[in-house]
Design a protein around this motif. Sequence first.
Motif, PDB file in Angstrom:
ATOM      1  N   ARG A   1     -14.167   3.324  -4.515  1.00  0.00           N
ATOM      2  CA  ARG A   1     -12.956   2.907  -4.142  1.00  0.00           C
ATOM      3  C   ARG A   1     -11.796   3.327  -5.140  1.00  0.00           C
ATOM      4  O   ARG A   1     -10.778   3.625  -4.779  1.00  0.00           O
ATOM      5  CB  ARG A   1     -13.268   1.203  -4.009  1.00  0.00           C
ATOM      6  CG  ARG A   1     -11.999   0.615  -3.911  1.00  0.00           C
ATOM      7  CD  ARG A   1     -12.165  -1.239  -3.718  1.00  0.00           C
ATOM      8  NE  ARG A   1     -11.186  -1.912  -3.357  1.00  0.00           N
ATOM      9  CZ  ARG A   1     -10.683  -2.144  -2.198  1.00  0.00           C
ATOM     10  NH1 ARG A   1     -11.499  -1.879  -1.109  1.00  0.00           N
ATOM     11  NH2 ARG A   1      -9.685  -3.094  -2.067  1.00  0.00           N
TER      12      ARG A   1
ATOM     13  N   ASN B   1       0.916  -1.187  -0.013  1.00  0.00           N
ATOM     14  CA  ASN B   1      -0.096   0.099  -0.112  1.00  0.00           C
ATOM     15  C   ASN B   1       0.745   1.306  -0.047  1.00  0.00           C
ATOM     16  O   ASN B   1       0.466   2.356   0.458  1.00  0.00           O
ATOM     17  CB  ASN B   1      -0.999   0.108   0.904  1.00  0.00           C
ATOM     18  CG  ASN B   1      -2.021  -1.082   1.032  1.00  0.00           C
ATOM     19  OD1 ASN B   1      -1.998  -1.930  -0.020  1.00  0.00           O
ATOM     20  ND2 ASN B   1      -2.877  -1.379   2.085  1.00  0.00           N
TER      21      ASN B   1
ATOM     22  N   SER C   1     -13.217 -10.084  -1.701  1.00  0.00           N
ATOM     23  CA  SER C   1     -14.373  -9.061  -1.754  1.00  0.00           C
ATOM     24  C   SER C   1     -15.606  -9.294  -2.393  1.00  0.00           C
ATOM     25  O   SER C   1     -16.653  -8.576  -2.508  1.00  0.00           O
ATOM     26  CB  SER C   1     -13.654  -7.567  -2.263  1.00  0.00           C
ATOM     27  OG  SER C   1     -13.336  -7.676  -3.564  1.00  0.00           O
TER      28      SER C   1
ATOM     29  N   ASN D   1      -5.645  -5.221   3.387  1.00  0.00           N
ATOM     30  CA  ASN D   1      -5.508  -4.098   4.496  1.00  0.00           C
ATOM     31  C   ASN D   1      -5.640  -2.844   4.347  1.00  0.00           C
ATOM     32  O   ASN D   1      -5.155  -1.885   4.788  1.00  0.00           O
ATOM     33  CB  ASN D   1      -4.188  -4.391   5.139  1.00  0.00           C
ATOM     34  CG  ASN D   1      -3.746  -5.862   5.434  1.00  0.00           C
ATOM     35  OD1 ASN D   1      -4.640  -6.679   6.003  1.00  0.00           O
ATOM     36  ND2 ASN D   1      -2.602  -6.395   4.987  1.00  0.00           N
ATOM     37  N   TYR D   2      -6.760  -2.489   3.400  1.00  0.00           N
ATOM     38  CA  TYR D   2      -7.191  -1.182   3.040  1.00  0.00           C
ATOM     39  C   TYR D   2      -8.316  -0.821   3.802  1.00  0.00           C
ATOM     40  O   TYR D   2      -9.527  -1.398   3.650  1.00  0.00           O
ATOM     41  CB  TYR D   2      -7.267  -1.057   1.623  1.00  0.00           C
ATOM     42  CG  TYR D   2      -7.758   0.386   1.281  1.00  0.00           C
ATOM     43  CD1 TYR D   2      -6.874   1.625   1.322  1.00  0.00           C
ATOM     44  CD2 TYR D   2      -9.175   0.734   0.766  1.00  0.00           C
ATOM     45  CE1 TYR D   2      -7.613   2.910   1.137  1.00  0.00           C
ATOM     46  CE2 TYR D   2      -9.644   1.818   0.404  1.00  0.00           C
ATOM     47  CZ  TYR D   2      -8.911   3.021   0.803  1.00  0.00           C
ATOM     48  OH  TYR D   2      -9.177   4.314   0.458  1.00  0.00           O
ATOM     49  N   VAL D   3      -8.345   0.391   4.701  1.00  0.00           N
ATOM     50  CA  VAL D   3      -9.529   0.786   5.624  1.00  0.00           C
ATOM     51  C   VAL D   3      -9.660   1.942   4.995  1.00  0.00           C
ATOM     52  O   VAL D   3      -8.931   3.018   5.581  1.00  0.00           O
ATOM     53  CB  VAL D   3      -8.977   0.347   7.027  1.00  0.00           C
ATOM     54  CG1 VAL D   3     -10.664   1.184   7.851  1.00  0.00           C
ATOM     55  CG2 VAL D   3      -8.809  -0.916   7.353  1.00  0.00           C
TER      56      VAL D   3
ATOM     57  N   GLU E   1     -11.584   4.466   6.246  1.00  0.00           N
ATOM     58  CA  GLU E   1     -11.497   5.508   7.325  1.00  0.00           C
ATOM     59  C   GLU E   1     -10.169   5.778   7.832  1.00  0.00           C
ATOM     60  O   GLU E   1     -10.375   6.687   8.936  1.00  0.00           O
ATOM     61  CB  GLU E   1     -12.371   4.742   8.511  1.00  0.00           C
ATOM     62  CG  GLU E   1     -14.001   4.595   8.330  1.00  0.00           C
ATOM     63  CD  GLU E   1     -14.502   3.350   7.348  1.00  0.00           C
ATOM     64  OE1 GLU E   1     -15.243   3.374   6.904  1.00  0.00           O
ATOM     65  OE2 GLU E   1     -13.276   2.421   7.099  1.00  0.00           O
ATOM     66  N   GLU E   2      -9.306   4.876   7.727  1.00  0.00           N
ATOM     67  CA  GLU E   2      -7.837   5.424   8.051  1.00  0.00           C
ATOM     68  C   GLU E   2      -7.411   6.653   7.180  1.00  0.00           C
ATOM     69  O   GLU E   2      -6.276   6.983   7.367  1.00  0.00           O
ATOM     70  CB  GLU E   2      -6.927   4.203   7.964  1.00  0.00           C
ATOM     71  CG  GLU E   2      -7.437   3.427   9.094  1.00  0.00           C
ATOM     72  CD  GLU E   2      -6.466   1.753   8.922  1.00  0.00           C
ATOM     73  OE1 GLU E   2      -5.789   1.863   8.078  1.00  0.00           O
ATOM     74  OE2 GLU E   2      -6.715   1.258   9.736  1.00  0.00           O
TER      75      GLU E   2
END
Length: 403
Positions: free
Chosen positions: A71, A17, A38, A54-56, A58-59
């Motif tokens: 997205r 990432n 997904s 591991n993509y969130v 909200e982070e």
Amino acid sequence: MHRVVVTGTGVISALGNNASSFWQSMISGTSGIREITSVDVSQLRFKNGAEVLNYVPEEHFALRDIDMMDRFAQFAVVAAREAIAEAGIEWTPELRETTAIVTGSCLGGRSAEESGYWELFHNGKNRVHPYTIPLGMSNAGTSHISMQFGIEGPAYNISTACASSAHAIGDAFWMVRSGVAPMAIAGGSEAPFLLGGLKAWEAMRVVSKDTCRPFSAERSGLVLGEGAAMLVLETLEAALARGARPLAEIVGFGMSADAAHITQPVTKGPVRAMRMALRDANLAPEQIGYINAHGTATEANDRIETAAIRDTFGTHADKLAVSSTKSMHGHALGAAGALEAVASILSLRHGILPPTANFLTADAACNLDVIPNRARATAVEACLSNSFAFGGLNAVLAFKSLG
């Protein structure tokens, strides 16, 4: 005419990432291809893809912004933030007014569209999300980068299938070189993991049921990927004047159309695009040491690309190193050219050539040095990055090491 350098890169992909993890995974030969999580793949003949892990959201974004960003657009902004941070840009009003943004995405916000259609046609609802249009538009990534940084210069998106972001970077390069814009943010983003879209790819019978094996005799098709990559392009003199660290020089761009078939490749278009990139860069074929190939692992593409490289480079083709990094990050469609541009730039920067992963047996029809399975510590003067799209649209970028 100005010399143009890359001073920042940003990546989000199945290999990591950020640009550093992307590069480390690539040179270790790590494949980001695994079973898709997904989407429910029970209805599909293929199960694997190269997803961002591991993509969130909200982070990275406030909730109110997430509601307005598909997205793929989120990926575009995340990659642009990293590239701009690495470049160390200090924004002035004048720079904001003149900097260009050129992105590539061939699908845009399909998840917003698909969820709306599901509500209409499956659940019998009479309305869709009120922001379906701004969520779905392919230029949303461009617009959100503009708003994020207050950039008011020329800004647009290019949609030319899997050559989209290579065209975007090439256009941005020409703008900076000519003086139309002093700086540009350029790249591409894509998020194709949606059931409807995957079923469409399934129908084409070009997706592998196991993994991506470019140039290998056992290749069985492409594997889809997602993500984004962005570059900061600026003039060499401006970069040096502000103390920036150029990563590589972008020196040429070539593009062409096959004018032959909507999906089947031919050699003449790729040959013209590669030759145009060399002429634009004022490079002799012998100065190219590496090609980041389009390399989709379909039977026709790899064979035709090999023939085009041999036609373009003649006997020098025997001395070229060629690899397809799609074997690791998947085919990210409109983002593919940008991911591969970053791979090319970092190859020049570090003197390491990434491998073609998952390689098993040589194919006589793909008789090139494809750097099988293990990265190679080799410094080269210059390289090409090839993108050859459905529709017969070709884009080739030329990069040069700064030593």
